[in-house]
Design an enzyme around this catalytic site. Structure first.
Site, PDB file in Angstrom:
ATOM      1  N   GLN A 102      37.427  36.131  52.113  1.00 19.36           N
ATOM      2  CA  GLN A 102      38.059  35.979  50.797  1.00 19.36           C
ATOM      3  C   GLN A 102      37.018  35.504  49.788  1.00 19.36           C
ATOM      4  O   GLN A 102      37.302  35.444  48.599  1.00 19.36           O
ATOM      5  CB  GLN A 102      39.184  34.936  50.873  1.00 19.36           C
ATOM      6  N   ASP A 135      31.188  34.673  47.060  1.00 21.73           N
ATOM      7  CA  ASP A 135      29.872  34.061  46.828  1.00 21.73           C
ATOM      8  C   ASP A 135      28.693  34.847  47.408  1.00 21.73           C
ATOM      9  O   ASP A 135      27.533  34.562  47.088  1.00 21.73           O
ATOM     10  CB  ASP A 135      29.855  32.601  47.332  1.00 21.73           C
ATOM     11  N   HIS A 142      38.315  39.848  48.060  1.00 18.61           N
ATOM     12  CA  HIS A 142      38.519  39.374  46.687  1.00 18.61           C
ATOM     13  C   HIS A 142      37.353  39.695  45.760  1.00 18.61           C
ATOM     14  O   HIS A 142      37.225  39.081  44.710  1.00 18.61           O
ATOM     15  CB  HIS A 142      38.828  37.863  46.686  1.00 18.61           C
ATOM     16  N   CYS A 168      35.361  50.538  29.419  1.00 17.53           N
ATOM     17  CA  CYS A 168      34.978  51.829  30.030  1.00 17.53           C
ATOM     18  C   CYS A 168      34.986  51.785  31.547  1.00 17.53           C
ATOM     19  O   CYS A 168      34.807  52.813  32.196  1.00 17.53           O
ATOM     20  CB  CYS A 168      33.605  52.286  29.511  1.00 17.53           C
ATOM     21  N   CYS A 226      28.541  49.569  26.189  1.00 18.08           N
ATOM     22  CA  CYS A 226      29.463  50.291  25.294  1.00 18.08           C
ATOM     23  C   CYS A 226      30.083  49.340  24.270  1.00 18.08           C
ATOM     24  O   CYS A 226      30.829  49.774  23.392  1.00 18.08           O
ATOM     25  CB  CYS A 226      30.575  50.979  26.098  1.00 18.08           C
ATOM     26  N   GLY A 249      38.133  28.052  57.669  1.00 12.87           N
ATOM     27  CA  GLY A 249      37.935  27.457  56.339  1.00 12.87           C
ATOM     28  C   GLY A 249      38.785  28.060  55.243  1.00 12.87           C
ATOM     29  O   GLY A 249      38.324  28.191  54.119  1.00 12.87           O
TER      30      GLY A 249
END
Ligand code: BJW
Ligand code: ZN
Length: 258
Positions: A119, A122, A137, A148, A168, A205
């Protein structure tokens, strides 16, 4: 000793899947989302990691991400990230056959043996060297244009401009998944498949509060896996897993490697 039982389970499993959350990076110095130290300027993740928060105040949300990117950039993978690399390498190298992969299984034999589902955004699993990695994630180093759709890798920290803009002219957003947004479909499907095929499923964790990621452990259990939790605290899965090992991931994981 429960650690020895888990080591035996890992040693004899043809297929292992692992789900990690912010707690695995805690010993690298990266704050978790919930619990002590999980707050930023008194905001909770639920206040900031939403499309609504970004629409209201993109600068505020980007300041939070910029702060986190700075912390991550100066952090290093820890013994828990490295232990999962060792587990994957050992699992891929061993000669045990994966029993009867279903016909529709298009993954390679190496991928069938070991899947790391995270998840975390990092990138520390990548930096440690994990190979078969599914990021549920997204990735904090990717930016996506809200006008865009272009994506780019941006690793400067602090960011030169907040909020950052695309070539853009459009406003960019972090390439992560916020509350109320769908997870990347194919990655989630592969994670669910790995969970249902695993003989051993490690949950490491994570507070196991955020779905659909939190549901993977239950899917694995229903499909017959032995489920092992590693966490410093109790979570909603603690009372039904096969083994719950209480302690820091960086201490426990190296002890249960086969
Ligand atoms: C250690 C340790 C050490 C510490 N060693 N352990 C109502 C409204 C809208 C949505 C919903 C709703 N009800 C349910 C939903 C669905 C929602 C959800 O689950 N909400 C719950 C909170 C109720 N989920 C979603 O919205 C997901 N999308 C979705 O479902 O799409 C379909 C849908 C569409 C429309 C409407 C509804 C559904 C998307 C979820 C995206 C989550 N995004 C974030 C931010 C990512 C980007 C970023 O990083 O900024 O993901 S939020 C945050 O939580 C982040 C994490 O990946 C995620 C999980 O957190 P994690 O990793 O578990 O960390 P912590 O801090 O919670 O726990 C750390 C753990 O480590 C603790 O247990 C410690 O004890 C432990 N620990 N040190 C071992 N050393
Ligand atoms: Zn653009």
């Amino acid at each position: 000793m429960r650690h020895a039982n888990v080591r035996d389970l890992l040693a004899s499993a043809s297929r292992i899947a692992v789900l990690t959350g912010a707690g695995i990076s805690a010993e690298s110095g990266i704050p978790t989302f919930r619990g002590a130290g999980g707050l930023w300027r008194s905001f909770k993740a639920e206040d900031l990691a939403t499309p609504g928060a970004f629409a209201r105040d993109p600068k505020l949300v980007w300041e939070w991400y910029d702060w986190r990117r700075g912390q991550i950039a100066s952090a290093q993978p820890n013994a828990a990230h490295r232990a999962l690399v060792e587990l994957e390498v050992g699992q891929v190298a061993n000669l045990r056959r994966v029993a009867n992969p279903p016909a529709e299984d298009s993954t390679s034999p190496d991928q069938q043996r070991f899947t790391l589902i995270t998840q975390n955004v990092d990138g520390l699993h990548n930096r440690a060297g994990s190979r078969n990695l599914l990021k549920l994630h997204g990735d904090i180093w990717i930016q996506r244009c809200t006008a865009c759709g272009a994506e780019r890798n941006e690793t400067h920290t602090p960011l030169p401009e907040i909020p950052p803009r695309c070539s853009c002219g459009g406003l960019e957003r972090p390439g992560v998944v916020w509350f109320g947004e769908n997870l990347p479909e194919e990655i989630l499907a592969r994670a669910q498949y790995a969970a249902t095929q695993a003989e051993v499923f490690l949950v490491i964790g994570t507070s196991a509060l955020v779905y659909p990621a939190a549901g993977l452990a239950g899917m694995a259990k229903s499909a017959g896996a032995k489920v092992v939790e590693i966490n410093v605290a109790e979570t909603p899965v603690t009372n039904w897993v096969d083994y719950s090992l209480r302690g820091a991931a960086a201490e426990i994981l190296p002890q249960i490697l086969p």
